[in-house]
Design a protein around this motif. Structure first.
Motif: not given
Length: 267
Positions: A163-164, A190-195, A205-207
């Motif tokens: 996360s951030c 975590v999160p699940e979509q980034l497991n 750009e991701s942040f």
């Protein structure tokens, strides 16, 4: 033939000059010159009766859960310390005092969730730090920054929270790629979509949505000063605007009465 006797003062001097006996090998350990091996001995704490000449201390595969303040005796010559495969959950900020010569520290395969920079400040010579296979969700960049001689950092197999909050660590990793070993094993949990997504694959750009929320003391002081003044100013402004509205309506009423005096007199 008579016995030759050493004079008392000379004997006392010889006894003072004799080197002190080295500490005995801890009962649960195997010792050789410079090395103390206490692996797989069911230990729950660090043995204290260690020789100051110890250069290698192996404490792996035990049941040590906490390293409290000054968990180690003064070991000025210790170069390698292994605590691999214990149950470490907490390391006190003063646990590693007296280990200034340490060059390699292995804390892998434990239960560590939080580490503070203060813990590693005494390790001014540390070159290799292994934190792999713990329970770290994030890591303060201050931890590796506290190690001026750090050359290799291992962080693989931890449940990283992408996360951030991981932005500061990602920045440190991006600027110190040559120090990070096993980079391909730094995966999000975590999160699940980034497991299982590689942390090093993120880009700036991701942040983009992440904003710094930390405020300096100057910001807080400004808020405390500006806040009350803004509140008072808003009260005066509202009072002033209300007065203008009342004054405007009064003028309008007088103008209306001037044009129609009979109606105004009746009222």
């Amino acid at each position: 033939m008579g016995c030759w006797r050493v004079p008392g003062p000379v004997l006392a001097l010889l006894l003072l000059l004799r080197p002190p006996p080295s500490a005995a090998c801890p009962a649960a350990c195997r010792c050789s010159p410079g090395e103390v091996d206490c692996s797989e001995r069911g230990l729950r704490e660090v043995p204290w009766s260690l020789s100051t000449n110890t250069s290698t201390l192996l404490l792996g595969y035990n049941f040590i859960t906490v390293l409290g303040p000054r968990s180690f005796p003064l070991l000025p010559g210790l170069l390698l310390l292994s605590l691999v495969h214990n149950r470490l959950e907490l390391i006190h900020s003063q646990a590693l005092l007296g280990l200034g010569a340490l060059q390699e520290l292995d804390l892998s395969h434990n239960h560590l969730t939080v580490l503070t920079p203060e813990t590693f400040l005494p390790l001014t010579s540390l070159a290799t730090l292994n934190l792999g296979s713990n329970r770290l969700g994030e890591l303060e960049p201050g931890v590796p920054d506290a190690l001026p001689q750090l050359q290799a950092l291992l962080l693989q197999d931890n449940p990283w929270v992408c996360s951030c909050g991981i932005l500061p660590l990602w920045r440190w990793l991006s600027h110190n790629r040559e120090k990070v070993r096993e980079k391909s094993l730094l995966l999000c949990r975590v999160p699940e979509q980034l497991n299982k997504y590689p942390i090093m694959a993120f880009g700036d750009e991701s942040f983009r949505q992440c904003q710094e929320t930390s405020l300096s003391p100057q910001h807080y002081i400004a808020f405390f000063i500006i806040g009350p003044f803004s509140f008072i100013a808003s009260i005066f402004f509202c009072t002033f605007m209300g007065s203008l509205v009342v004054f405007y309506h009064s003028l309008r009423r007088e103008s209306h009465c001037w044009r129609r005096p009979r109606i105004c007199r009746v009222h």
